[in-house]
Design a protein around this motif. Structure first.
Motif, short mmCIF file in Angstrom:
data_model
loop_
_atom_site.label_atom_id
_atom_site.label_comp_id
_atom_site.label_asym_id
_atom_site.label_seq_id
_atom_site.Cartn_x
_atom_site.Cartn_y
_atom_site.Cartn_z
N SER A 83 0.86 -1.18 0.00
CA SER A 83 0.00 0.00 0.00
C SER A 83 0.89 1.23 0.00
N ALA A 84 0.60 2.19 -0.87
CA ALA A 84 1.43 3.37 -1.03
C ALA A 84 1.11 4.43 0.04
N PRO A 85 2.02 5.38 0.25
CA PRO A 85 1.74 6.51 1.13
C PRO A 85 0.61 7.38 0.58
N ILE A 86 0.21 8.39 1.33
CA ILE A 86 -0.91 9.25 0.98
C ILE A 86 -0.66 9.94 -0.36
N GLU A 87 -1.64 9.79 -1.28
CA GLU A 87 -1.68 10.45 -2.58
C GLU A 87 -0.54 10.03 -3.50
N ALA A 88 0.10 8.91 -3.21
CA ALA A 88 1.21 8.43 -4.03
C ALA A 88 0.77 7.26 -4.90
N GLU A 89 1.57 7.00 -5.94
CA GLU A 89 1.48 5.77 -6.73
C GLU A 89 2.76 4.98 -6.50
N MET A 90 2.65 3.67 -6.55
CA MET A 90 3.81 2.80 -6.67
C MET A 90 3.99 2.52 -8.16
N THR A 91 5.17 2.77 -8.71
CA THR A 91 5.37 2.65 -10.14
C THR A 91 6.68 1.91 -10.45
N GLY A 92 6.79 1.48 -11.72
CA GLY A 92 8.05 0.97 -12.24
C GLY A 92 8.62 -0.26 -11.58
N PRO A 93 7.83 -1.31 -11.28
CA PRO A 93 8.40 -2.49 -10.61
C PRO A 93 9.44 -3.19 -11.48
N TRP A 94 10.59 -3.52 -10.87
CA TRP A 94 11.66 -4.22 -11.61
C TRP A 94 12.45 -5.08 -10.63
N PHE A 95 12.52 -6.39 -10.88
CA PHE A 95 13.27 -7.31 -10.04
C PHE A 95 14.75 -7.35 -10.43
N THR A 96 15.61 -7.58 -9.44
CA THR A 96 16.97 -8.00 -9.75
C THR A 96 16.90 -9.39 -10.38
N PRO A 97 17.92 -9.81 -11.13
CA PRO A 97 17.84 -11.12 -11.81
C PRO A 97 17.57 -12.28 -10.87
#
Length: 555
Positions: free
Chosen positions: A492-506
């Protein structure tokens, strides 16, 4: 399985995907699942996301993760990223990790920066315009950051501000144009342009460079007095080598680019899938004229200079070539009727469209003119690494009553990314029944699960039909098996934020993500609506990149 129990190691979803890819037929039992998975990933190399206990929606001003997971703030707005004193940009979005010498614990991170802020960055206009200094700040904080990141002896991810690789690519950086629109009248004969901004999501090429996508460019280009035809492109950067000229590939079309997903047709041609993040916008793919050569390295970038741009017609299941020949033929046909979305007469449009550069600069209009299907904000598109199906996040379209959005899955004919025919399904729909609304960025883990983040507008969070979702979040959705399409909340993101750009290490031990625009609805900087990431000495919310750890690997 119910919403309180996540997939076990290589559960039904991964087994089904492995079977589909290996052609082994229907399997059952743990041993069969493991053998099928080994076929996919190699013996004892299975990378998994591990277990997690799904969380409940939250309205807290914090990044909340399941039990056993933690995050480090790796870089936040205005942090120094190199010895020259360059600083991390604002409103970070897409992230992309490049290992250094194959390491999962030290590498370069490319980070997009999408837009600036009057409240927190450059201040309000004086009259109807910004000062030269304000414009410079506005352009500097957009574009992208290249930062070196590492995991220290205590397991904490950090930014290395002494890195020789750390640098900024901004709205002030000179760019080369490539492809049919280079030097064309449609871009006012430009071969070089100033800067990149409005950088939303992106992708990674097969030769290990970044594709960063320019999305909502109009406001910044107008405020800065820049030619709008120079923006709305896909740009390419080599994070390791500043001598590789940063470039904008006009053959991929100009529109509100969300991301670029790169794959190969069966015959070796390069294929790039792209979304146009506006309501009633189309889905695109580019197929190169030439074929990919692994030994050619960065020279494969030339494949992005020449090829055909297509847009999807969902009514017929066909890809429509967006070419000057097709546009001219349609406009000269006496029986052809212009779609209601197209402004102007046939005569005016024939005068406008003279060469392929005109089509590419006005790609969205040309796609609609040729009969491509308007859709509901196609944001992120990703190619499944398991079966070559294409997942598309349609965020929403309130003009059509699609308030919560959905995720579409394309099946290319003969499983060939170079095919010109496809079928599709609605893979998952947002709403109360699924627990998520407004899907945005997508990625996969090697268990075959689709990860999606949500993009409910800051002004609507926790209100009306969005009340039950609370803050934006991150969700994991199995793509096969009995739990196909069931969303489980991971963050769950902080107030008024989006979580974006998910990228895993190999090795999938770390998930990088951006926390974008916390406290976006703030009007008085002395009274911010969020104070995340709550760092000592901070007086404002700061967009930041985080490294999430706690994932388990199969031993």
């Amino acid at each position: 399985m119910d919403r309180r129990t996540f997939l076990t190691y290589l559960g039904s979803g991964a087994a089904a995907l492995a079977v589909a890819s290996s052609g082994l037929g229907v399997l059952s039992g743990k041993a069969s699942a493991e053998s099928a998975a080994n076929h996919l990933f190699g013996f004892k190399t299975n990378k998994v996301s591990g277990y997690f206990e799904p969380i409940e929606p939250s309205s807290a001003d914090e990044l909340i993760l399941p039990k056993g997971f933690r995050y480090d703030v790796v870089a936040a707005y205005n942090d120094i990223i190199n010895p020259a004193g360059d600083t991390f940009g604002f409103n970070n979005d897409f992230t992309l990790y490049f290992p250094i010498n194959g390491s999962n614990e030290r590498g370069l991170l490319w980070v997009n920066h999408e837009y600036s802020s009057e409240v927190f960055v450059h201040g309000k206009k004086t009259g109807d315009r910004y000062t030269a200094d304000q414009i410079k700040k506005m352009l500097y904080v957009q574009g992208g950051s290249i930062i070196e990141v590492y995991r220290d002896a205590n397991g904490n991810w950090k930014l290395d501000p002494t890195s020789k690789y750390g640098r900024r690519v901004t709205g002030l950086t000179p760019f080369e144009l490539t492809g049919p629109a280079r030097g064309a009248k449609a871009v006012n004969k430009a071969t070089k342009v100033q800067g990149t901004f409005a950088n939303c999501s992106g992708g990674m090429t097969l030769w290990n460079t970044v594709l960063s996508c320019e999305e909502n460019y109009e406001t910044t280009s107008a405020d800065a007095g820049l030619d709008p035809t120079h923006y709305g492109w896909v740009v390419e950067i080599d994070p390791f080598d500043p001598s590789f000229a940063v470039r904008k590939h006009t053959a991929l079309g100009r529109f509100h680019h969300e991301n670029s997903a790169v794959g190969l047709a069966k015959d070796g041609r390069l294929v790039v899938y792209m979304g146009d993040d506006t309501t009633d916008a189309c889905i695109y793919k580019f197929i190169s004229k030439g074929k990919y050569n692994p030994s050619a390295g960065r020279s494969n970038s030339d494949l992005l200079k020449e090829g055909t741009l297509y847009a999807a017609d969902l009514k017929t299941g066909k890809w429509i070539a967006i070419t000057i020949e097709a546009v001219t033929k349609a406009l000269k046909d006496e029986k052809f009727k212009l779609p209601s979305s197209i402004k102007g007469t046939k005569e005016e449009l024939l005068a406008k469209y003279k060469e392929q550069a005109d089509v590419l600069v006005n790609a969205a209009e040309a796609a609609n003119l040729l009969g491509a299907t308007p859709t509901d904000r196609p944001e992120d598109l990703e190619i499944s690494p398991f079966d070559n199906t294409i997942f598309i996040a349609h965020t929403n379209n309130d003009k059509h009553g699609n308030i919560h959005g959905h995720i579409t899955r394309f099946f290319e004919k003969d499983n060939d990314l170079g095919a010109l025919e496809f079928d599709f399904e609605i893979f998952a729909a947002g709403g109360r029944q699924s627990g998520f609304s407004a899907p945005d960025n997508l990625t996969f883990d090697s268990n075959g699960n689709l990860w999606t983040v949500t993009d409910i507008s800051s002004s609507k969070l926790g209100k009306g039909v969005y009340t039950t979702f609370k803050n934006n979040g991150v969700f994991v959705i199995p793509t096969r098996g009995s739990n196909k399409g069931e969303a489980l909340q991971f963050a769950s993101a902080p107030i008024e934020a989006e979580m974006t750009g998910p990228w895993f290490t190999p090795d999938e031990r770390t998930l990088f993500m951006a926390v974008q625009h916390p406290g976006e609805e703030t009007s008085d900087p002395k009274k911010p609506t969020s104070r995340w990431p709550h760092r000592k000495g901070d007086t404002m919310p700061r967009p930041a990149v985080v490294a999430i750890s706690g994932f388990n690997l199969q031993k």
